[in-house]
Structure formats: C-alpha cells, structure tokens
Design a protein around this motif. Sequence first.
Motif, PDB file in Angstrom:
ATOM      1  N   LYS A   1       0.948  -1.201   0.042  1.00  0.00           N
ATOM      2  CA  LYS A   1       0.338   0.053   0.335  1.00  0.00           C
ATOM      3  C   LYS A   1       1.089   1.335  -0.211  1.00  0.00           C
ATOM      4  O   LYS A   1       0.426   2.401  -0.943  1.00  0.00           O
ATOM      5  CB  LYS A   1      -0.823   0.047   1.836  1.00  0.00           C
TER       6      LYS A   1
ATOM      7  N   THR B   1      -6.052   2.191  -6.571  1.00  0.00           N
ATOM      8  CA  THR B   1      -5.625   2.403  -5.339  1.00  0.00           C
ATOM      9  C   THR B   1      -6.830   1.445  -4.771  1.00  0.00           C
ATOM     10  O   THR B   1      -6.125   1.097  -3.656  1.00  0.00           O
ATOM     11  CB  THR B   1      -6.507   3.861  -5.410  1.00  0.00           C
ATOM     12  N   SER B   2      -7.811   0.836  -5.759  1.00  0.00           N
ATOM     13  CA  SER B   2      -8.873  -0.080  -4.825  1.00  0.00           C
ATOM     14  C   SER B   2      -7.258  -1.286  -4.511  1.00  0.00           C
ATOM     15  O   SER B   2      -8.502  -2.218  -3.689  1.00  0.00           O
ATOM     16  CB  SER B   2     -10.147  -0.899  -6.166  1.00  0.00           C
ATOM     17  N   LEU B   3      -7.240  -1.586  -5.624  1.00  0.00           N
ATOM     18  CA  LEU B   3      -5.495  -3.104  -5.104  1.00  0.00           C
ATOM     19  C   LEU B   3      -4.793  -3.059  -4.810  1.00  0.00           C
ATOM     20  O   LEU B   3      -3.413  -3.309  -4.959  1.00  0.00           O
ATOM     21  CB  LEU B   3      -5.370  -3.478  -7.086  1.00  0.00           C
ATOM     22  N   SER B   4      -4.340  -1.656  -4.175  1.00  0.00           N
ATOM     23  CA  SER B   4      -3.119  -1.139  -3.425  1.00  0.00           C
ATOM     24  C   SER B   4      -2.536  -2.146  -2.196  1.00  0.00           C
ATOM     25  O   SER B   4      -1.306  -2.216  -1.510  1.00  0.00           O
ATOM     26  CB  SER B   4      -3.844  -0.332  -2.848  1.00  0.00           C
TER      27      SER B   4
ATOM     28  N   ILE C   1      -8.066   4.678 -10.051  1.00  0.00           N
ATOM     29  CA  ILE C   1      -8.720   4.193  -8.789  1.00  0.00           C
ATOM     30  C   ILE C   1      -8.623   2.501  -9.002  1.00  0.00           C
ATOM     31  O   ILE C   1      -8.909   1.783  -8.065  1.00  0.00           O
ATOM     32  CB  ILE C   1     -10.423   4.296  -9.549  1.00  0.00           C
ATOM     33  N   LEU C   2      -8.198   1.985 -10.331  1.00  0.00           N
ATOM     34  CA  LEU C   2      -8.004   0.708 -10.052  1.00  0.00           C
ATOM     35  C   LEU C   2      -6.794   0.314  -9.021  1.00  0.00           C
ATOM     36  O   LEU C   2      -6.786  -0.875  -8.700  1.00  0.00           O
ATOM     37  CB  LEU C   2      -8.259   0.312 -11.536  1.00  0.00           C
TER      38      LEU C   2
ATOM     39  N   THR D   1      -9.702   6.410 -14.213  1.00  0.00           N
ATOM     40  CA  THR D   1      -9.723   5.135 -14.000  1.00  0.00           C
ATOM     41  C   THR D   1      -9.259   3.943 -13.615  1.00  0.00           C
ATOM     42  O   THR D   1      -9.430   2.858 -12.988  1.00  0.00           O
ATOM     43  CB  THR D   1     -11.065   4.546 -15.167  1.00  0.00           C
TER      44      THR D   1
END
Length: 385
Positions: free
Chosen positions: A293, A349-352, A346-347, A343
């Motif tokens: 992260k 960050t969501s998989l960080s 966001i992708l 996009t």
Amino acid sequence: MKTLHKYLAGQVLASLLLTVAVFTFVLLLGNVLQDVLKLLVSGQIQIGLLCRAMGLLVPFAFLYALPMGLLTATLLVFGRFSADQELTAARASGISLISLSAPILVLSLGCCALSAWINMDLGPASRAQYKSIINEARADLADVQLPEGRLIYDFPGYIFLVGKNRDDNLQNVDIWQYSGNTNAETTYIFAPRGRIETDTAKKQLLIHLYNPFSRTLNGPNVIFSSSSESILGPFDLAVTNKPSPPSVGEMTFPQLQQELQRREKLLDFLPATTNSAAQWRAQVKETEGAIEKVRAQMHEQVAFSFACFGFALVGIPLAIRVHRRETNIGILIALILVMIYYTFDILGTSLSSRPEFYPHLIFWLPNFIFQAVGAVLLWRANKGI
C-alpha cells in the motif's frame, strides 16, 4: 514563427488559468460540503478555522485541477485554431504542427514539474493539516488514538494497523505483538471487528477484539489459535492520546520512504529456518499488503505527475481532428479523457493492498497509453493523415 508561438502559448496559458480556477473551485466545494459544512452548521468549527481549512484544501484540489485544466485548455485553443482555418494558413506557410505544438509541450513539462512538487510534498502535507483541523473540531479521541490506515507504535510491545475506525468501532484490525529481539516469541493477531473502551476516570484504554485469529511464532514453531472475543490492555491514555501521524494518503514522498522502511521491518519477525519463514510469510499476507500500500502510494505520486504531458500530447491532435470551436464540446471530450485516465488510478488504489496484482505498476499504465496514443495521433496529424 515566434509570433505564432507567443499567440498559442498565451491562449493556452490564459485558458489554463481559467479552467484550473473553475476545476479547483468545484473540487474545493465538494470537499467543503462533505466535511466542513456539517461542522459549521453544528457550531463545532469557527469561520476563521473554516477559512484556514479551505486554504489547506486548495493545493490538494489543485493537484487534480491542473492536469484537467491543461487538457481542457489544449482542446479549446487548438479546436478554435483548427476551426478558424488558422492551422491551414500556418501549414500553407510551411510551418508543421509539431513546430506549433512545441511551446505547449514545453509548458506541459513545466506543469509536470509543478505537479510533482504538489503531489509529493505540498498536497499531502496540506491534506494532513486539514485532516488534523477537522479531527480537532470533531474532538474524536478514538480516531486520534487508533487512526485508520497507518502503523501505530504508541502501545508498548504492540504495532497496530486499523482498517476503519468509526465512533470507537473498528474493522480489519492487524496487531503485531513483539519483544525487542526479533528471534524471540512474536504474535500476529487479526480481528475483523473491534471496539475501543475508554475509562476516563482511570485514564485507561481497552481494546475489544471480536473473532480474533492469532499466530504465535516461537523459534521454528508456529501456534495457531482463535476465540470469540479477546481484550487487549489496559493502556495508558497519557501515552496513547497523542497527535496522530499522517495516513499513507497524506504522507509526503520522504515520509512514504520512511514508512516503507518501517513496514518492511515487520517482515523481520520471521524464524531463521527457511521452511518456517516461508510458512510464516504465507500466513501474514496482511503485512505484505500493508507494505504494498505504501509502495503503491509512492508510485501514484510520481506517475500522476506526468499526467499533464500525456494530456497535452493527446489533446492537441484530438482537438484538430474534432475541428470544433464550441467550448462545450472541448469540455465534454476533456471529461471523457479524464474519466479514462482516472479509471486506472481508481483501479490501482482499490488493489493497493494486493501485491499479487502489482498495483504500483497500474498507476503507470495511463501515462504509457496516453503518451503513446498521443504521439501517434500527433505524428499522423502532422502528416495530414
């Protein structure tokens, strides 16, 4: 040639200042309505403090407004330049599109340098100060004692990492219990839910963990255990009630480097034997997720700094192909391109916290795509294809 360069650069710069101001205001208004307005209505924050909080939000909003503003300005100026047949006249005089675009590309590189400073230093620092003001206004001691998304070293013998903290209710609590010697017994605890209990009379804090699962490492041996509830503490409030450090998203680049080193040291709590170490590492994916992260945030800050250059490369030939001078068309195209770019953000960050997907590399994909597509489109437009 110099006259054309000054004309285009002046037009883009003037449009850039206007569009950045508009986007900054819109983004600033969204944050104010979300965080500050409720505090102002309830009387928890004064007007002076409100103005200071809004001022601290400006660099954070500017971080997103600058690339969006440059893309919009490029589309508007070159769209009008093409629709008014000025580009045709320039080509008839033997001036290529690449020559006309050179000052705009140089301006975009300057915007990249400014974005890098904002992304890696000014923006995160301002955001951290803003969050500190909001937390003080809310007087939320639970958030101060166990802030979300950061390693907490305030509890002697423990390291805490809390996923969410909502009014003393915790979610996704990771705990490392250790001694000074990394080869001694260490325990990793994960609890999907938890709760903070504060005894103000005794100035103590208890942490209730629900359905905790623990793994205790003692040399080459690993002991697993679980229960319906366990309690940690009591902890001294005088020790834990201190100003909280910034979260990962609010750290400057040097702070992220230090945080990465601290989180990587959590992997030192492994046995000396290779087989046990592999088993231990497989059982503590949360630790590696916490490390990833921070790494992803570092790459995001650097990668996002190059957005202005990619937007300029795409914006110039796309504006010429659309061949329209209407402002609403340019803004619509800009919004579509911005949505495509973010996009990926966001992708990533969501998989960080999922190192197996290499989220730190996802942040670089839109730069490579926009710059490659923009270079091809600019070359084709220069050739008249």
